[in-house]
Structure formats: C-alpha cells, structure tokens
Design an enzyme around this catalytic site. Structure first.
Site, PDB file in Angstrom:
ATOM      1  N   GLU A  63      73.209  45.787  48.876  1.00  0.00           N
ATOM      2  CA  GLU A  63      73.572  45.979  47.466  1.00  0.00           C
ATOM      3  C   GLU A  63      74.423  44.847  46.898  1.00  0.00           C
ATOM      4  O   GLU A  63      74.238  44.425  45.759  1.00  0.00           O
ATOM      5  CB  GLU A  63      74.334  47.303  47.366  1.00  0.00           C
ATOM      6  CG  GLU A  63      74.552  47.792  45.959  1.00  0.00           C
ATOM      7  CD  GLU A  63      75.348  49.089  45.953  1.00  0.00           C
ATOM      8  OE1 GLU A  63      76.107  49.276  45.006  1.00  0.00           O
ATOM      9  OE2 GLU A  63      75.213  49.886  46.898  1.00  0.00           O
ATOM     10  N   ASP A  64      75.377  44.354  47.706  1.00  0.00           N
ATOM     11  CA  ASP A  64      76.392  43.436  47.165  1.00  0.00           C
ATOM     12  C   ASP A  64      76.272  41.994  47.627  1.00  0.00           C
ATOM     13  O   ASP A  64      77.085  41.145  47.255  1.00  0.00           O
ATOM     14  CB  ASP A  64      77.801  43.945  47.528  1.00  0.00           C
ATOM     15  CG  ASP A  64      78.116  45.274  46.859  1.00  0.00           C
ATOM     16  OD1 ASP A  64      77.474  45.572  45.833  1.00  0.00           O
ATOM     17  OD2 ASP A  64      78.984  46.014  47.346  1.00  0.00           O
TER      18      ASP A  64
END
Length: 706
Positions: A76-77
């Site tokens: 996600e990051d």
C-alpha cells in the site's frame, strides 16, 4: 534493533530458530521498504508493523502471520508489489499481505463506500485464509492505541468504525481481550469527557471495594480448598465501555452498576467445573434463573463457561464464571487460541471450524449482495452479539441472534429450505413464521415445491443470511415477473393489430431495441411491465404501423383484455382502495413504481386516471384464478357482549383468514364491525355473507365500496 531483538526473544519461546529468522528477515525487508517514511508521531514508520507483529506474538500466532504483520503496509505505502513479496517470502505470506492491504487504486464516491469495498475485499481474502482478519485486527489495535496524534474529526471517524465493525468481529471470533481494548479506546476517542469521568469514578470505587472483594475471594478460595479443589479465584473488572453501555441501556447510575461483584474461577478440567459449581451453590444461595451452561452449549464464537449469580453476605450479588485454563485462553484470544493449542483439537478445533463457517457465510452474503454497502450492512446485522439456541427435529443445535424467527432458522438450515418455506412448527405446534424463537425450542420447517419468499418476511427476518437471500430472490423474481407480464401485454397488443412476436420483422425489432438503447428483448418487456413503454404503441412500431392507425387515439383500451391469474407475482398488485376480487369487472393502470395495479371497473380512483389512456390496460379474470384476495365487509349488528367473538368464530368455521377487525358504535343499539379477510372469488364472498346473515343479531352486511 533492540526492538526486533526483544521480539525475537519472545518468539524463541514457541517458534523454531528457522521460523524466528524468517520473521526477522521480513522485518529487515519492511525496514528497507519504509525507509524515510515516518508516522504522525514522528517515529520511523517501521515501528508500526513491528508493534502489530508484537501483538500477534503475544497471542502466539504462527510465523507466517507475523511475517504478514511486518509487511502488511508494504504494498500500500511503497513501490513494492505483491509479486516481489511472493518471490521473497512465498505465496502464502503474499496472499495474507494482499488481503490486509486496502484498495488504493480505485476512486470511491464516499468514505462509506470506500470502507465497504475494503471490507468486502478483506472478506474474500478471509475466506481463503482466516489469518487475514487476525493481522487486520492487530493492525487496527495498534492504530487505536496511537489515535491521539490525529485530528479530532478523523479520530472520531476511526473510533466509530472500530466500535461498529472491528469490536463486534473480535467478539464474533471470541477475542475478548482485543474486543474490550477496542471498546475502551473507541469510547475514549468518541466521548473523552465521559470516559475520564467514569475512569475516575471506577478508580475511586475500586479503592472502596478492594477489602470486600478480597474478603469474598478468600472465602470462596478457602471453601474450595477445603472441598479438595485446586482452583484459582480472581476478581473480574468491568471495562469502561461496558459500564457506560449498561448505564445507558438500563438507565442505571454508576453505583447501581458497580453493586455487583464478579469473580472468575479457573480449574483444571470440565468435570471440576461442575463440581466447583455445586460447591459455590452450597456456599452462597444461587439466584433462580441466572444459571447458564455455555460448556454444554458453547456460544457461536466458541466461548465456553458456566455462569451463575449468587447472593453473598450482606445481600451482595456475586457473578461467578467457572471455566478451565483452555477455556480461559479461548475466551480471551478466541480463534487465535487455535494456534496457541494447535496440537490439540476439541475446543479450539471447534472454534476454528465455527469461525470458518462464519467466514463462508460472509462469502455467500457477498455473492448475493447488490453492492458493497448492502454487504457491509448485512455483516453488521450478522455481528449481533446475543444468541438463542434452538434445536432441529433431529436434535442438532442452531445458534441464532436474539429476536430471530423461523424464517431465519429456515435460511440457517439451507438457502433452498428458506426459499421454499411455507410454515413452521415450534415445539410440535403450528406457529406463525414471525414468532420470535426462544432458547431450547425445537423448530421444524414445512416446505412446499414452488413456494417462494414473501416480501413481508423482511419485517421480521433478523439474520443477514436470511435478509440477503430474500432480497436477492425478490430482485431476481421481480425481473422474471416483469418480463412475463410485459410479454403478455405486448402479445395482447400485437394480437389486437392482427400480429404476433413471431410475425415481427427481426431487423425492425433489432432496430427498435437499438433506438431505445435496450440490451435485448427482455429489457423492453420489463420496461413495458413497469409502465415506461405503452404496449399498443410499441406493437404499432414493431408491425410498421404509424401510431394511432387502427386504434382509437393509441388507447390501450382498444386491445383485447389481458387475463389475470393471481399468480403473476410482484409486478401485479391489487388496489387497496377498492379490493378487486375474481368475478368483479376490472381494469389496470400501469404505475412506474408498482407495475400493473388492478382496480374494480367502477373505482372512483380509476375514473380519475381514465384521462391518461396510454397507461390504462383492459383486464379480465382468467378462468383458472388462484390465490386469496382481500375484501372488506361492513357488518351492522346489535350491541351485545361477545358478539365480535361469535362473528369471528362463524367466519373462521368456513376456513376464511381474517386479516383485520375494527368496530365503531352506530348508536346505543347497533355497532358497525369492519372485517378485512381473504376470499377466493365473488361466489366465495357471497357464501360468507349468507353465513353471517344467519346470526339473528346481524342487521345488515355489505361489501365496502370506496
């Protein structure tokens, strides 16, 4: 470094050296991937996945769950994708990480839709591997512990979502420790002032009660030792959110809630649980009706314990829970205890199976739900905490939410049983499908081939599975009904113009569908049934006639009447203003909301609609009409005690279903009684009216005409 070394020491107590090293390798990978990223608090971002892994390590989760915890924000990051994790750590860990990751690539119309879609994705991943939800719960728990650095509005939003979704999920999976922490942290974020006041009051009460709690605990402990039982007696604290909810729901003051003393007795075996129960009942008098045996019949989340309430010295009520050490770990860690005790089946294997069954139910709901918001509402209903336990005729136990009915039971047995349910027997007596079930009842479902769900079931179905299946069936059935009705209406209109669907030029039909932007003929037929297309004008276009040729002003009333059988389903309804029944002269009005609405030909509402001839459809009753039709009779009778009961008995003797009775006084001598009932046709109605007139107290009987 110190943090990962500290975690490794913890892991070495239950994981092999190779497994510990894999967890450490996942940590170093995450540290590199998140390099340069920081949390709102200013700490390096990698402290978050490390804290999540520590929470799971405290539950003794396996090494793959801990690796997924270390890597859960990488996809996600950071720029690293699922395939890279797969190559480094294997497909199982990659699937876990992907299941926990949010949907970051899609634009959502609202925050609610975003949350719903994310939860839906996670539910699908849970069906493959239930550890996904455990990693997610640990992730959410650390985020809740560090909420303080966020803006108040965001803090409240996250806390609300946690209280509504994640705390009930933790409860459903039996993870009581996680659930209580979620509730207290969520309560503190939502209502900080109330939280502080109750916290201060609890601290003060704890000081005042300490001596009495110790005294009762020592007395129970000494008595059990005297009787030869090696048991651990501990005082049980109520958590802040629980106290607040009880004050709110029961409208009690803090002092009233705190008047009850609670203890937990932990023993070595199930046999000892029942022996210790006998001892405490001998020491203090039990309160009747307060004993619950969750060992013989565990809760849906696998929780097992004996519960009883005793009246102690000075009239103080004492709540006692008696359980084994394994049951204690199950109560606190729920499904996570499956990994803690994975060598033994029994209690924990059963808990794992229950959790899997629940997740499979989620998957079925997800497949039948119209959209993600509908799905998440169903899940919230399904997380209802209180259960009733009922039996099938073969003696199998079924857990259902409090307030559940036979409809919920039928769908819990099987979707096909729910869809074909027509009646039920509760403890061998026929009972309404709407009757709420009580624990200990035996429920038998009566089915019939061709039966289908009734829209009224929505008023009393409680479980998400029942509501989702009813909604799915009705949507599907409404479309089928619409197509069937639309085809009959178009066939009649074409027949009036000396044509049929078979004689329509295929190219002309295709062109008409394309101009109307229809995907196929079924969509056009559905539109006709719903009143969006006039059948007569559609028929003229399909046969190549100019509208108004061969018909009076394109009126539908020039067509041959459509036959009504009473089995058309949801796209044909009967007007409540005039209650038409077979034998009455009828006509129909096409409503865009209700499909075809059937009125009596002389109905004053229909007279007002006659100006809109395009929406009027000539109707007649089919020779083979099925079903019951509502009608209202007004009976004028003498004022005499018990006459309404006599009247109802007389009608019931003819196997007539009375739906509603109301009465009003005409004068001191006579009363009007309005009876709404289900009849088959005008002949049946005439027989009923004749039977009513045989009562000498009846002065007059009329059918109510609006």
């Amino acid at each position: 470094m110190q943090a990962i070394d500290s975690l490794s020491e913890n892991l070495s107590s239950y994981l092999s050296a190779d497994q510990s090293n894999l967890v450490k390798r996942a940590y170093y990978f995450a540290e590199q991937a998140h390099h340069g990223q920081f949390r709102r608090s200013g700490e390096p971002y990698v402290t978050h996945p490390l804290a999540v892994a520590r929470i799971l390590a405290d539950m003794h989760m396996d090494h793959q769950s801990l690796m997924a915890a270390m890597l859960h924000d990488v996809i996600e990051d950071t720029g690293i994708d699922k395939s890279a994790i797969d190559q480094q750590f294997g497909s199982t860990v990659a699937e876990l990480v992907d299941g926990v990751s949010k949907l970051t690539q899609i634009e959502f119309s609202s925050q609610a839709e975003k949350q719903a879609e994310n939860f839906q994705k996670m539910a699908l991943a849970m069906a493959k591997d239930i550890r996904v939800i455990l990693v997610k719960l640990a992730d959410r728990l650390h985020n809740m512990r560090t909420l303080g650095v966020l803006q108040p509005e965001k803090r409240r939003r996250i806390a609300k979502e946690t209280l509504e979704m994640y705390a009930p999920i933790a409860l459903r999976l039996g993870m009581n420790n996680v659930r209580m922490e979620f509730e207290d942290l969520g309560f503190g974020a939502m209502h900080p002032m109330r939280f502080e006041r109750i916290k201060i009051a609890l601290r003060k009460a704890r000081g005042n009660r300490k001596e009495l709690v110790e005294q009762i605990g020592q007395q129970v402990q000494a008595y059990l030792i005297q009787e030869g039982h090696a048991a651990e007696v501990v005082g049980r604290e109520k958590h802040l959110h629980s106290i607040y909810q009880k004050m709110k729901s029961k409208r009690k003051s803090f002092s009233e809630i705190m008047d009850i003393f609670a203890f937990r007795i932990i023993v070595d075996s199930v046999d000892s649980c029942y022996r210790v129960l006998g001892c405490v009942h001998n020491l203090y008098k039990p309160v009747p009706g307060e004993f619950k045996d969750y060992i013989a019949i565990p809760k849906a989340n696998g929780y097992q314990s004996l519960h009883t309430v005793l009246m102690g010295m000075h009239g103080v009520p004492i709540e006692i829970q008696i359980r084994t050490r394994e049951m204690e770990d199950m109560a606190n860690n729920g499904i996570a205890a499956h990994w803690l005790y994975k060598s033994s089946e029994g209690v924990n294997g059963a808990s794992h199976a229950r959790a899997r069954q629940w997740v499979q139910g989620l998957l079925e709901m997800q497949q039948r739900a119209g959209n993600s918001l509908e799905f998440i509402e169903s899940v919230k209903i399904d997380l209802f905490p209180d259960e009733v336990y009922v039996f099938s005729p073969k003696g199998n136990i079924m857990e259902l939410p409090r307030g559940a009915t036979a409809v919920d039971f039928a769908y819990a047995v099987h979707t096909d049983v729910g869809n074909s349910c027509v009646a039920c027997r509760i403890n061998r007596r026929l009972a309404p499908l709407s009757e709420p079930l009580q624990s200990g009842q035996t429920v038998e479902i009566l089915t019939a081939p061709g039966a289908r769900p009734n829209p009224s079931w929505f008023n009393y179905a409680v479980t998400a599975k029942a509501r989702t299946n009813i909604r799915h069936f009705l949507k599907h059935q409404t479309r089928e009904d619409s197509i069937a009705l639309g085809q009959r209406m178009l066939d009649k209109a074409l027949g009036a113009l000396k044509g049929s669907l078979d004689t329509v030029d295929p190219e002309r039909l295709q062109g008409y569908l394309q101009r109307g932007e229809y995907e196929g003929l079924d969509q056009l037929l559905e539109d006709i049934a719903q009143g969006n297309r006039v059948p007569t004008i559609t028929a003229q276009h399909l046969l190549g006639q100019h509208p108004d040729e061969g018909t009076e002003e394109g009126s539908s009333f020039s067509a041959e009447p459509v036959a009504i059988r009473g089995t058309e389903g949801f796209m044909v309804s009967y007007a409540k203003c005039c209650h038409p029944i077979p034998g009455d002269a009828i006509a129909g009005y096409i409503s865009s909301e209700r499909g075809m609405v059937v009125h009596r030909d002389g109905c004053h509402n229909l007279a007002e609609l006659r100006g809109n001839t395009e929406k009027l459809v000539p109707l007649r009753w089919d020779e083979q009409v099925e079903g019951e039709f509502n009608v209202t009779l007004r009976v004028e009778l003498e004022n005499r005690r018990g006459m309404i009961a006599v009247l109802a008995t007389r009608i019931n003797s003819m196997d007539v279903n009375i739906l509603k009775i109301s009465s009003e006084d005409k004068d001191y001598q006579f009363s009007y009684v309005d009876l709404e009932m289900g009849v088959q046709n005008r002949v049946h109605l005439a027989r009923i009216m004749k039977r009513i007139r045989t009562l000498k107290e009846v002065h007059k009987v009329n059918r109510v005409r609006h």
